[in-house]
Scaffold this motif. Structure first.
Motif, PDB file in Angstrom:
ATOM      1  N   TYR A  89      46.768  54.618  40.612  1.00 21.23           N
ATOM      2  CA  TYR A  89      48.220  54.539  40.779  1.00 21.23           C
ATOM      3  C   TYR A  89      48.900  53.719  39.678  1.00 21.23           C
ATOM      4  CZ  TYR A  89      47.553  56.210  45.618  1.00 21.23           C
ATOM      5  OH  TYR A  89      47.228  56.940  46.725  1.00 21.23           O
ATOM      6  N   THR A  90      48.296  52.594  39.337  1.00 22.03           N
ATOM      7  CA  THR A  90      48.969  51.628  38.454  1.00 22.03           C
ATOM      8  C   THR A  90      48.624  51.787  36.981  1.00 22.03           C
ATOM      9  OG1 THR A  90      47.178  50.004  38.706  1.00 22.03           O
ATOM     10  CG2 THR A  90      48.989  49.915  40.307  1.00 22.03           C
ATOM     11  N   GLY A  91      47.519  52.486  36.672  1.00 21.38           N
ATOM     12  CA  GLY A  91      47.104  52.603  35.286  1.00 21.38           C
ATOM     13  C   GLY A  91      46.295  51.409  34.811  1.00 21.38           C
ATOM     14  N   LEU A  92      46.022  50.464  35.701  1.00 18.76           N
ATOM     15  CA  LEU A  92      45.210  49.309  35.346  1.00 18.76           C
ATOM     16  C   LEU A  92      43.729  49.652  35.482  1.00 18.76           C
ATOM     17  CD1 LEU A  92      47.222  46.546  37.254  1.00 18.76           C
ATOM     18  CD2 LEU A  92      47.076  46.795  34.771  1.00 18.76           C
ATOM     19  N   LYS A  93      42.893  48.997  34.709  1.00 19.69           N
ATOM     20  CA  LYS A  93      41.452  49.202  34.807  1.00 19.69           C
ATOM     21  C   LYS A  93      40.916  48.507  36.064  1.00 19.69           C
ATOM     22  CE  LYS A  93      40.935  49.392  29.788  1.00 19.69           C
ATOM     23  NZ  LYS A  93      40.343  48.739  28.586  1.00 19.69           N
ATOM     24  N   PRO A  94      39.878  49.048  36.683  1.00 20.68           N
ATOM     25  CA  PRO A  94      39.330  48.437  37.908  1.00 20.68           C
ATOM     26  C   PRO A  94      38.998  46.964  37.732  1.00 20.68           C
ATOM     27  CG  PRO A  94      38.374  50.600  37.569  1.00 20.68           C
ATOM     28  CD  PRO A  94      39.182  50.308  36.349  1.00 20.68           C
ATOM     29  N   GLU A  95      38.474  46.586  36.547  1.00 21.31           N
ATOM     30  CA  GLU A  95      38.116  45.176  36.332  1.00 21.31           C
ATOM     31  C   GLU A  95      39.356  44.272  36.249  1.00 21.31           C
ATOM     32  OE1 GLU A  95      37.592  47.324  32.283  1.00 21.31           O
ATOM     33  OE2 GLU A  95      37.187  47.711  34.416  1.00 21.31           O
ATOM     34  N   GLN A  96      40.528  44.875  36.001  1.00 27.66           N
ATOM     35  CA  GLN A  96      41.761  44.094  35.976  1.00 27.66           C
ATOM     36  C   GLN A  96      42.300  43.841  37.385  1.00 27.66           C
ATOM     37  OE1 GLN A  96      43.774  46.908  33.158  1.00 27.66           O
ATOM     38  NE2 GLN A  96      44.318  45.023  32.043  1.00 27.66           N
ATOM     39  N   LEU A  97      41.846  44.659  38.326  1.00 26.48           N
ATOM     40  CA  LEU A  97      42.359  44.561  39.689  1.00 26.48           C
ATOM     41  C   LEU A  97      41.507  43.604  40.521  1.00 26.48           C
ATOM     42  CD1 LEU A  97      43.430  48.250  40.258  1.00 26.48           C
ATOM     43  CD2 LEU A  97      44.923  46.262  40.104  1.00 26.48           C
ATOM     44  N   THR A  98      41.442  42.375  40.049  1.00 28.87           N
ATOM     45  CA  THR A  98      40.883  41.292  40.854  1.00 28.87           C
ATOM     46  C   THR A  98      41.895  40.983  41.954  1.00 28.87           C
ATOM     47  OG1 THR A  98      41.935  39.679  39.411  1.00 28.87           O
ATOM     48  CG2 THR A  98      39.674  40.337  38.861  1.00 28.87           C
ATOM     49  N   LEU A  99      41.589  40.015  42.811  1.00 29.12           N
ATOM     50  CA  LEU A  99      42.557  39.642  43.841  1.00 29.12           C
ATOM     51  C   LEU A  99      43.864  39.183  43.211  1.00 29.12           C
ATOM     52  CD1 LEU A  99      40.425  37.805  46.565  1.00 29.12           C
ATOM     53  CD2 LEU A  99      41.082  40.208  46.403  1.00 29.12           C
ATOM     54  N   ARG A 100      43.769  38.456  42.110  1.00 25.70           N
ATOM     55  CA  ARG A 100      44.987  38.013  41.421  1.00 25.70           C
ATOM     56  C   ARG A 100      45.713  39.197  40.789  1.00 25.70           C
ATOM     57  NH1 ARG A 100      47.731  33.738  39.859  1.00 25.70           N
ATOM     58  NH2 ARG A 100      48.802  33.724  37.861  1.00 25.70           N
ATOM     59  N   GLY A 101      44.950  40.147  40.233  1.00 21.24           N
ATOM     60  CA  GLY A 101      45.568  41.324  39.644  1.00 21.24           C
ATOM     61  C   GLY A 101      46.305  42.161  40.684  1.00 21.24           C
ATOM     62  N   LEU A 102      45.711  42.313  41.868  1.00 21.69           N
ATOM     63  CA  LEU A 102      46.366  43.034  42.967  1.00 21.69           C
ATOM     64  C   LEU A 102      47.603  42.292  43.439  1.00 21.69           C
ATOM     65  CD1 LEU A 102      43.163  44.060  44.945  1.00 21.69           C
ATOM     66  CD2 LEU A 102      44.782  45.650  43.883  1.00 21.69           C
ATOM     67  N   TRP A 103      47.517  40.941  43.436  1.00 20.81           N
ATOM     68  CA  TRP A 103      48.683  40.148  43.833  1.00 20.81           C
ATOM     69  C   TRP A 103      49.855  40.384  42.880  1.00 20.81           C
ATOM     70  CZ3 TRP A 103      50.694  36.060  40.800  1.00 20.81           C
ATOM     71  CH2 TRP A 103      51.796  35.418  41.370  1.00 20.81           C
ATOM     72  N   LYS A 104      49.582  40.505  41.585  1.00 20.65           N
ATOM     73  CA  LYS A 104      50.651  40.737  40.614  1.00 20.65           C
ATOM     74  C   LYS A 104      51.325  42.086  40.839  1.00 20.65           C
ATOM     75  CE  LYS A 104      49.168  37.747  36.803  1.00 20.65           C
ATOM     76  NZ  LYS A 104      48.749  37.698  35.382  1.00 20.65           N
ATOM     77  N   VAL A 105      50.516  43.097  41.189  1.00 21.00           N
ATOM     78  CA  VAL A 105      51.088  44.409  41.502  1.00 21.00           C
ATOM     79  C   VAL A 105      51.975  44.302  42.744  1.00 21.00           C
ATOM     80  CG1 VAL A 105      50.562  46.764  42.239  1.00 21.00           C
ATOM     81  CG2 VAL A 105      49.188  45.678  40.445  1.00 21.00           C
ATOM     82  N   HIS A 106      51.458  43.616  43.752  1.00 15.62           N
ATOM     83  CA  HIS A 106      52.232  43.434  44.980  1.00 15.62           C
ATOM     84  C   HIS A 106      53.520  42.656  44.712  1.00 15.62           C
ATOM     85  CE1 HIS A 106      52.767  41.570  49.190  1.00 15.62           C
ATOM     86  NE2 HIS A 106      53.205  42.814  49.210  1.00 15.62           N
TER      87      HIS A 106
END
Length: 397
Positions: free
Chosen positions: A182-199
Motif C-alpha cells: 500500500y505505502t511503497g515502503l520496503k518491508p524492512e522499513q516497516l518496523t513498529l516505528r515505521g508503521l507508527w509514522k504511516v499511522h
C-alpha cells in the motif's frame, strides 16, 4: 431535648465550616506543568502518499492553527485555575518556561502564554515571555536519548525476545506485507516505528479532513492503533518496567521534586514551572508514576503537580491530568497514597524510579571513555602548569 437540638445545629454548622477551615489551612505553594504540544502536521510521508507535503503550508512537523488555539485554550484554563495564585502579568521571578528544541513545542509554549497572560493594550496585543530550551542532543530531561543508553537497549532486546512479543509480531506479518504494498515502503522499513509514522500521517490527514487512500479502511487504522499501543507498552512496561522508566520519565520526575525542594529551602518566590514537550514525555512521566492509562496523550494534554503547604507547615502534592478541554481535569492518585499525598511519602514511593546517575546506570562505555579523556586532559594541564612553575623558579634563581 434542647441540648440535642443544639448539638444537631452545631454538627450542621461544623459540616459547613470545617471544609473551609481545612481549605484555609492548606495553601498552594508551587505548580509544575508538563504538557504536549498542540495539533501538528505529520512528521513525514511515504512514497504513495496522495498528499505529500503540499497539503501542509508550514511543512511537516509544524504546529497548525488548530494547535495554536488548543494551546491558547489550555493557557486560559490555567489562568482561571490559578487566578488568585499567579500574577495577571508576567513576572520573571514567578514563572519559568522550558521547551524541547522543536518549532512545534516552542510555538505551543508561546500560544499557551498568550492564553495565560492576556494583554489588554491595543498597541501591544501580545507581550513576549521568555522560553528556554536545550539542544535536542543534550536534552535528557524532556527527550532522553535512550537510543544511546546501553542498558536501556539491553532491556529492549530482552523485551523483543519475549515469547509474547514474538507471537504478536508473527501475527502481524501478513499485515506488514499488505502495508508494504500500500505505502511503497520496503518491508524492512516497516518496523513498529515505521508503521507508527504511516499511522501518524493518516491520523493527521483524517484530523484535517483530507481524503484518505482507499486502502486506509477503519480496520487498517484500528490495527495501526493497536500496533502503536503495543509499541508504547513495550517501551514503558511488559518487561523490567521499573528499570526502564528510570531511563525515561524517572529523570524528569526527580527534577520536578528537586526543583520544589530548592524553592522551599531557598525561600524563592517562584510559583510555576512549565515544560512544553511531547506525548512521549507524558507517557514516560506517567509510566514512572504508575498512572499511565495506556492511551496516547492527545494534543495539549497537561499533567499538573500542585505542591501545598499544610497548616502544620508540612508539604503535600496533588496531581491532575487534563486531556479534554470539554471536561474538568482528572485527579491522579499515586499508587499507595491518598491525595494530596504527603510529600515525604510521595518521595518514598517514587524513589525506585528516580536515577541517581543516569549516565552511570546506562553503562555506556563511550561515557566512561569521555570521562577518562577529560581526566587525562586535566592531568596534562596540571602537569604543564607545574612544569612552567618549576621553569620560572629555575629562571629566577
Amino acid at each position: 431535648m434542647k441540648l440535642s437540638v443544639t448539638l444537631k445545629l452545631l454538627m450542621i454548622l461544623l459540616q459547613d465550616v470545617l471544609p473551609l477551615v481545612v481549605a484555609q489551612e492548606r495553601t498552594l505553594r508551587f505548580v509544575t506543568l508538563v504538557y504536549r504540544h498542540g495539533d501538528r502536521s505529520p512528521l513525514g510521508t511515504y512514497p504513495t502518499d496522495p498528499h505529500k507535503s503540499g497539503a501542509w503550508p508550514q511543512g511537516f512537523q509544524q504546529l497548525t492553527e488548530v494547535g495554536i488555539l488548543q494551546q491558547k485554550a489550555l493557557g486560559r484554563f490555567l489562568r482561571e485555575r490559578y487566578a488568585g495564585f499567579l500574577s495577571t502579568s508576567y513576572k520573571p521571578q514567578e514563572i519559568y518556561i522550558r521547551s524541547t528544541d522543536y518549532d512545534r513545542t516552542i510555538m505551543s509554549a508561546q500560544a499557551n502564554l498568550m492564553g495565560l497572560y492576556p494583554y489588554s493594550d491595543p498597541e501591544i496585543s501580545w507581550r513576549p515571555v521568555p522560553i528556554h530550551s536545550v539542544p535536542v542532543k543534550y536534552d535528557k530531561l524532556l527527550k532522553p536519548p535512550t537510543r544511546t543508553c546501553r542498558r536501556y537497549q539491553q532491556l529492549m532486546e530482552e523485551t523483543i525476545n519475549l515469547p509474547s512479543y514474538q507471537a504478536k509480531m508473527e501475527g502481524w506479518k501478513g499485515f506488514v506485507t499488505e502495508m508494504a504494498n500500500y505505502t511503497g515502503l520496503k518491508p524492512e522499513q516497516l518496523t513498529l516505528r515505521g508503521l507508527w509514522k504511516v499511522h501518524d500521517s493518516l491520523f493527521c490527514q483524517k484530523t484535517h479532513n483530507l481524503a484518505l487512500p482507499g486502502w486506509a479502511t477503519s480496520q487498517v487504522l484500528s490495527t495501526l492503533s493497536e500496533i502503536e499501543a503495543f509499541n508504547i507498552e513495550a517501551h514503558v512496561g511488559m518487561h523490567a518496567s521499573q528499570e526502564k522508566v528510570r531511563f525515561t520519565g524517572g529523570l524528569l520526575l526527580g527534577a520536578i521534586l528537586s526543583n520544589f525542594s530548592k524553592i522551599v529551602c531557598r525561600d524563592l518566590p517562584m510559583k510555576m514551572m512549565m515544560y512544553s514537550a511531547h506525548d512521549s514525555t507524558l507517557i514516560a512521566l506517567q509510566g514512572a508514576l504508575g498512572v499511565y492509562n495506556g492511551h496516547l496523550p492527545p494534543y495539549a494534554a497537561c499533567h499538573g503537580f500542585e505542591f501545598y503547604q499544610e497548616g502544620n507547615n508540612s508539604f503535600s502534592v496533588a496531581m491532575f491530568y487534563r486531556n479534554k478541554s470539554s471536561h474538568q481535569p482528572h485527579t491522579l492518585v499515586l499508587p499507595g497514597c491518598s491525595t494530596p499525598c504527603p510529600l515525604p511519602l510521595f518521595i518514598h514511593l517514587t524513589r525506585t524510579v528516580i536515577p541517581q546517575d543516569w549516565d552511570a546506570e546506562c553503562q555506556n562505555p563511550q561515557r566512561s571513555t569521555g570521562r577518562t579523556v577529560t581526566a587525562l586532559a586535566v592531568a596534562v594541564g596540571l602537569l604543564s602548569v607545574a612544569l612552567i612553575g618549576v621553569g620560572i623558579l629555575y629562571w629566577r634563581r
